[in-house]
Design an enzyme around this catalytic site. Structure first.
Site, PDB file in Angstrom:
ATOM      1  N   ASP A 163       4.935  -9.191  17.664  1.00 48.58           N
ATOM      2  CA  ASP A 163       4.690  -9.132  18.885  1.00 48.58           C
ATOM      3  C   ASP A 163       3.774 -10.091  19.537  1.00 48.58           C
ATOM      4  O   ASP A 163       3.021  -9.952  20.520  1.00 48.58           O
ATOM      5  CB  ASP A 163       4.378  -7.422  19.066  1.00 48.58           C
ATOM      6  CG  ASP A 163       5.089  -6.454  18.753  1.00 48.58           C
ATOM      7  OD1 ASP A 163       6.278  -6.713  19.014  1.00 48.58           O
ATOM      8  OD2 ASP A 163       4.601  -5.506  18.204  1.00 48.58           O
ATOM      9  N   GLU A 164       3.867 -11.208  19.021  1.00 40.43           N
ATOM     10  CA  GLU A 164       2.875 -12.353  19.464  1.00 40.43           C
ATOM     11  C   GLU A 164       3.657 -13.498  19.865  1.00 40.43           C
ATOM     12  O   GLU A 164       3.111 -14.681  20.082  1.00 40.43           O
ATOM     13  CB  GLU A 164       1.803 -12.952  18.390  1.00 40.43           C
ATOM     14  CG  GLU A 164       1.009 -11.527  17.974  1.00 40.43           C
ATOM     15  CD  GLU A 164      -0.146 -12.043  17.002  1.00 40.43           C
ATOM     16  OE1 GLU A 164      -0.324 -13.016  16.850  1.00 40.43           O
ATOM     17  OE2 GLU A 164      -0.844 -11.101  16.307  1.00 40.43           O
TER      18      GLU A 164
END
Length: 292
Positions: free
Chosen positions: A236-237
């Site tokens: 999620d980055e």
């Protein structure tokens, strides 16, 4: 096999996107290349990042006579080499072949299928893949092949190998994780680098794990939102493509909060897919340049 595809109307014949070290003469070289071929620029956007000293450009153009994107790419290659460009040149009307992955939450899948069926998205969906059988009926209602690929810790390598087999067999340009609730391995993330988009709620990192909207409700949040980003090995980055939020208040119960969040997720993901399929998103390190 049937697939979901609706023709769209493009402004020009081709789209060229490029990035390179910023220096004088880039725009002149590109426009000169087009002028020499009788090209007409329909839309042009550019951005110079002073922090990284990189230049980004997107041009929608038309050219007279019979040619194709492959030939145009070969002819443009010497210009790209001179300016150390990373570039893509596509037929502007060609739909992105987009494989959608989903688990049990079907709101984003339903939105993408519907928008594609109405011509709002310039994509073609050759298949839907899921680790659960729940999405099979929805995919079938749109005439899209459905592949159930269960995933357990023991079978994950085989499941990811099957996924890549499907990506290759369907000649997929883009993979969309439309609430696919499995973490992809670093190896698979590398194989799909720059061509896989994920969507998640914007409560991270505060509310992780199961039922994040319920956790947020218990804390009395006043904003719900979503983030669409490219998939990387860092969970999620990845580089962010689009984000949005909506205000909520004390009148929302837990179910209404979930519903509001799902609406935002679907809208944010559809915009990210739309911009990517129109070659409007360029990677800039850990960030993106988005020519809307």
């Amino acid at each position: 096999m049937p697939s979901l595809a609706i023709p769209t109307t493009a402004a020009g014949d081709y789209v060229l996107i490029l990035s390179c070290p910023d220096r004088p003469g880039i725009v002149h070289a590109v426009s000169g290349f087009l002028v020499a071929r009788g090209g007409n620029i329909v839309e042009s956007q550019q951005f110079g990042d002073r922090l990284t000293n990189r230049f980004f450009m997107r041009i929608d153009f038309e050219v007279p006579g019979a040619t194709d994107a492959v030939a145009m790419r070969e002819e443009f290659a010497p210009v790209a080499e001179e300016f150390e460009m990373r570039f893509e040149l596509w037929d502007a009307a060609a739909p992105y072949r987009t494989l959608i992955m989903v688990s049990k939450h079907l709101h984003c899948l339903n939105d993408l299928l519907f928008r594609t069926s109405t011509g709002s998205l310039q994509i073609e969906i050759p298949a839907v893949v899921s680790n659960h059988p729940d999405a099979g009926a929805l995919a079938a209602s749109y005439g899209v092949p459905f592949h159930h690929v269960p995933v357990t810790p023991e079978t994950k390598p085989d499941a990811e190998a099957e996924l890549m087999r499907l990506v290759e067999s369907y000649d997929v340009d883009l993979v969309v994780l439309a609430r696919y609730m499995q973490v992809l391995s670093d190896g698979l993330c590398r194989e799909l680098s720059g061509r896989a988009i994920n969507i998640h709620h914007s409560f991270l990192p505060s509310f992780k794990g199961a039922k994040p909207y319920h956790q947020a409700f218990d804390r009395g949040v006043k904003l719900v939102g979503a983030t669409a980003h490219y998939v990387t090995g860092n969970l999620d980055e990845g580089p962010i493509i689009e984000q949005d939020v909506m205000r909520v208040d004390h009148g929302y119960d837990q179910d209404q909060l979930v519903s509001a969040g799902r609406d935002v997720e679907a809208q944010v993901l559809s915009r990210a897919v739309k911009w990517h399929s129109q070659s409007r998103v360029l990677l800039n390190g850990s960030r993106t340049v988005v020519f809307r």
